[in-house]
Design an enzyme around this catalytic site. Structure first.
Site, PDB file in Angstrom:
ATOM      1  N   ASP A  71       0.848  -1.191   0.000  1.00  0.00           N
ATOM      2  CA  ASP A  71       0.000   0.000   0.000  1.00  0.00           C
ATOM      3  C   ASP A  71       0.884   1.242   0.000  1.00  0.00           C
ATOM      4  OD1 ASP A  71       1.004  -0.037   2.622  1.00  0.00           O
ATOM      5  OD2 ASP A  71      -0.799  -1.021   3.369  1.00  0.00           O
ATOM      6  N   ASP A  73       1.459   5.005   1.650  1.00  0.00           N
ATOM      7  CA  ASP A  73       1.116   6.014   2.649  1.00  0.00           C
ATOM      8  C   ASP A  73       1.622   7.355   2.166  1.00  0.00           C
ATOM      9  OD1 ASP A  73       0.028   4.069   4.273  1.00  0.00           O
ATOM     10  OD2 ASP A  73       1.910   3.708   5.337  1.00  0.00           O
ATOM     11  N   ASP A 147      10.985   4.810  12.603  1.00  0.00           N
ATOM     12  CA  ASP A 147      11.822   3.817  13.273  1.00  0.00           C
ATOM     13  C   ASP A 147      13.183   3.606  12.590  1.00  0.00           C
ATOM     14  OD1 ASP A 147      10.458   2.626  11.180  1.00  0.00           O
ATOM     15  OD2 ASP A 147       9.576   1.008  12.362  1.00  0.00           O
TER      16      ASP A 147
HETATM   17  P1  ATP Z   1       4.995  -3.071   5.959  1.00  0.00           P
HETATM   18  O1  ATP Z   1       5.482  -3.085   4.562  1.00  0.00           O
HETATM   19  O2  ATP Z   1       5.151  -4.380   6.594  1.00  0.00           O
HETATM   20  O3  ATP Z   1       3.663  -2.436   6.126  1.00  0.00           O
HETATM   21  P2  ATP Z   1       5.909  -0.594   7.015  1.00  0.00           P
HETATM   22  O4  ATP Z   1       7.280  -0.087   7.329  1.00  0.00           O
HETATM   23  O5  ATP Z   1       5.169   0.097   5.921  1.00  0.00           O
HETATM   24  O6  ATP Z   1       6.046  -2.137   6.736  1.00  0.00           O
HETATM   25  P3  ATP Z   1       3.760   0.240   8.708  1.00  0.00           P
HETATM   26  O7  ATP Z   1       3.313  -0.330   9.997  1.00  0.00           O
HETATM   27  O8  ATP Z   1       2.839   0.254   7.562  1.00  0.00           O
HETATM   28  O9  ATP Z   1       5.082  -0.571   8.326  1.00  0.00           O
HETATM   29  O10 ATP Z   1       4.309   1.686   9.028  1.00  0.00           O
HETATM   30  C1  ATP Z   1       4.442   2.715   8.074  1.00  0.00           C
HETATM   31  C2  ATP Z   1       5.605   3.634   8.450  1.00  0.00           C
HETATM   32  O11 ATP Z   1       5.372   4.238   9.719  1.00  0.00           O
HETATM   33  C3  ATP Z   1       6.959   2.917   8.604  1.00  0.00           C
HETATM   34  O12 ATP Z   1       7.596   2.761   7.391  1.00  0.00           O
HETATM   35  C4  ATP Z   1       7.685   3.854   9.543  1.00  0.00           C
HETATM   36  O13 ATP Z   1       8.193   4.957   8.853  1.00  0.00           O
HETATM   37  C5  ATP Z   1       6.581   4.335  10.462  1.00  0.00           C
HETATM   38  N1  ATP Z   1       6.452   3.480  11.661  1.00  0.00           N
HETATM   39  C6  ATP Z   1       5.689   2.372  11.794  1.00  0.00           C
HETATM   40  N2  ATP Z   1       5.797   1.855  13.017  1.00  0.00           N
HETATM   41  C7  ATP Z   1       6.640   2.648  13.705  1.00  0.00           C
HETATM   42  C8  ATP Z   1       7.136   2.648  15.036  1.00  0.00           C
HETATM   43  N3  ATP Z   1       6.813   1.697  15.892  1.00  0.00           N
HETATM   44  N4  ATP Z   1       8.001   3.644  15.391  1.00  0.00           N
HETATM   45  C9  ATP Z   1       8.319   4.622  14.518  1.00  0.00           C
HETATM   46  N5  ATP Z   1       7.890   4.656  13.264  1.00  0.00           N
HETATM   47  C10 ATP Z   1       7.050   3.710  12.838  1.00  0.00           C
HETATM   48 MG    MG Z   2       3.013  -0.248   5.438  1.00  0.00          MG
END
Ligand code: ATP
Ligand code: MG
Length: 455
Positions: A71, A73, A147
């Protein structure tokens, strides 16, 4: 409080590098065409309205690594109340920190306003965990509160530039997962980041940078402070990533499996339970990778099965009747579980059904097998039985019980009749055939061949 006010008044002031290194379209492989129509449309509309708008986080990281994103964001300097009126189907969500969900066709885009990590004495609990969500901030602050460096990259679809405030592009190039800022503090702020480190490393095939990995085993116990619903979400992501086997292995290496799933450690130490879980995870991974559906209910049923089995067997050993004992064991295990990871109620029904149907596979006489085949959960329950067989849970003839059912399910009528076993056992005299039986209960007194009770 005052500091928080300052943070709000002075959004440009942040610890992280305040200026971005900008990679032009010739310095990286991402093109506009790699984005979904919704992602393009939403960023374009925001920019036309005079705001900044970038694709951010996981999607940029995945594209740079050559992975198709799940997806997209979007991060913007527009406030939620300015975003909403720009779109016909936009919804404000979140209580503490508001986001906007914009629907475009079947897509949902999450639009969040740049924010900064909250600072100040009242921002964390006694373990250093961030309690409240954050305040609006600059783009540089927005990058710094994320993160990992590779998760903090911004792609501007209009210019096809990648903006990097934290050295994420270099880390992508050397396939390195590195926390932004001091690792111990960042893990204390949010212990779920430890799980994310392990999950993302396995999913992306990158290495956790040694400084980031070092404090994990020491801080693992902080996971106990994470609200169960949050843990459930993260565990579900982890287990349904298509890399569960690897991730669980790595969780163990980092000392993180403790306390995540109820007694996962205990289960993992039993040879039988371990094999069952490994098989279940491998099976889930294969399904995810082939894009076949995976039911979280099924998965959680497998993870907890050996817990149920040992509780059930203990009750039988005490002289309890098998079927009521099974139902009691199911409730007990799920209750214990709820304290650690809140499995939503909607999955509980599936989990229980799969478990409750297991004794009915032991009945292979009379009309019962025909009725079981018609059960709406037959397929899931059979898959579960097959895993039990494969893991070596049964001995003797019963080791092949899943095969028996597979043959029975596809056989012509005459062959089925020949396959049926002689009517035997205590259930024979119970009830007139096919009447008054509650299908979903696994059939009362349903263990004529008796469920084997491995010690
Ligand atoms: P995935 O592809 O598995 O969804 P993702 O990195 O996109 O991995 P999300 O949970 O969708 O994970 O989070 C979107 C974004 O938000 C991350 O890429 C990161 O920048 C930020 N983020 C998510 N969780 C945290 C956290 N616990 N602490 C700080 N930043 C976070
Ligand atoms: Mg994500």
């Amino acid at each position: 409080m005052i500091r928080r006010l300052f943070a709000r008044l002075l959004p440009g002031k942040g610890k992280a590098g305040d200026t971005a290194r900008v990679y032009g379209r010739h310095d990286h492989p991402i093109r506009q065409t790699a984005l979904s129509p919704g992602a393009l449309q939403v960023t374009r509309r925001l920019q036309e309205a005079g705001f900044k708008a970038f694709i951010v986080g996981g999607a940029v990281r995945d594209l740079l690594l050559g992975i198709v994103p799940k997806d997209f964001d979007i991060a913007t300097d527009a406030r939620p109340e300015d975003v909403k009126p720009l779109f016909r189907r936009a919804f404000l969500i979140g209580r503490r920190f508001r986001l906007v969900h914009v629907h475009v066709g079947a897509e949902t885009l999450e639009v969040s306003t740049f924010r900064a990590a909250q600072t100040g004495d009242d921002a964390t609990d006694e373990h250093g965990r961030l309690l409240s969500d954050n305040v609006y901030g600059s783009q540089a602050e927005d990058a710094a509160r994320r993160d990992f460096t590779i998760n903090a990259l911004y792609f501007d679809p209009a210019t096809e530039e990648v903006w990097d405030f934290v050295g994420g592009v270099a880390d992508i190039r050397s396939r390195r997962l590195k926390l932004i800022g001091p690792p111990t503090t960042r893990f204390r702020e949010d212990p779920v980041r430890m799980l994310r480190a392990v999950r993302l490393a396995a999913k992306l095939g990158v290495a956790i940078e040694p400084k980031t990995a070092a404090p994990i085993s020491k801080l693992a116990s902080l996971m106990a402070n994470v609200p169960p619903a949050r843990l459930f979400d993260e565990m579900q992501k982890l287990l349904l990533s298509g890399h569960a086997v690897e991730t669980v292995k790595s969780l163990r290496t980092h000392g993180l499996s403790h306390g995540l799933l109820p007694l996962l450690d205990v289960i993992l130490e039993q040879p039988l339970g371990q094999r069952f879980i490994d098989l279940a995870l491998a099976n889930t991974d294969a399904r995810v990778r082939e894009d076949r559906g995976v039911s979280p209910g099924f998965l959680f049923a497998t993870l907890l099965w050996h817990e149920v089995l040992s509780t059930w067997n203990a009750a039988i050993a005490r002289g309890d009747k098998p079927i009521p004992a099974l139902f009691e064991a199911m409730d007990k295990v799920l209750e214990r579980q709820a304290k650690q990871i809140a499995i939503p109620r909607r999955f509980e029904a599936t989990i229980k059904e799969i478990w409750a149907l297991q004794p009915r596979f032991m009945q292979r006489s009379g009309q019962r097998p025909y009725r079981l085949l018609e059960h709406p959960r037959y397929r899931a329950a059979w898959d579960f039985l097959a895993l039990r067989c494969e893991s070596g849970e049964f001995e003797g003839e019963l080791a092949g019980v899943a095969d028996w059912w597979e043959r029975f399910a596809d056989a012509p009528h005459a062959e089925r009749e020949a396959m049926l076993r002689p009517d035997e056992g205590p259930t024979k005299k119970r009830r007139p055939r096919g009447r008054g039986r509650k299908r979903d209960e696994g059939g009362e007194g349903a263990t004529p061949e008796s469920e084997p009770t491995p010690e």
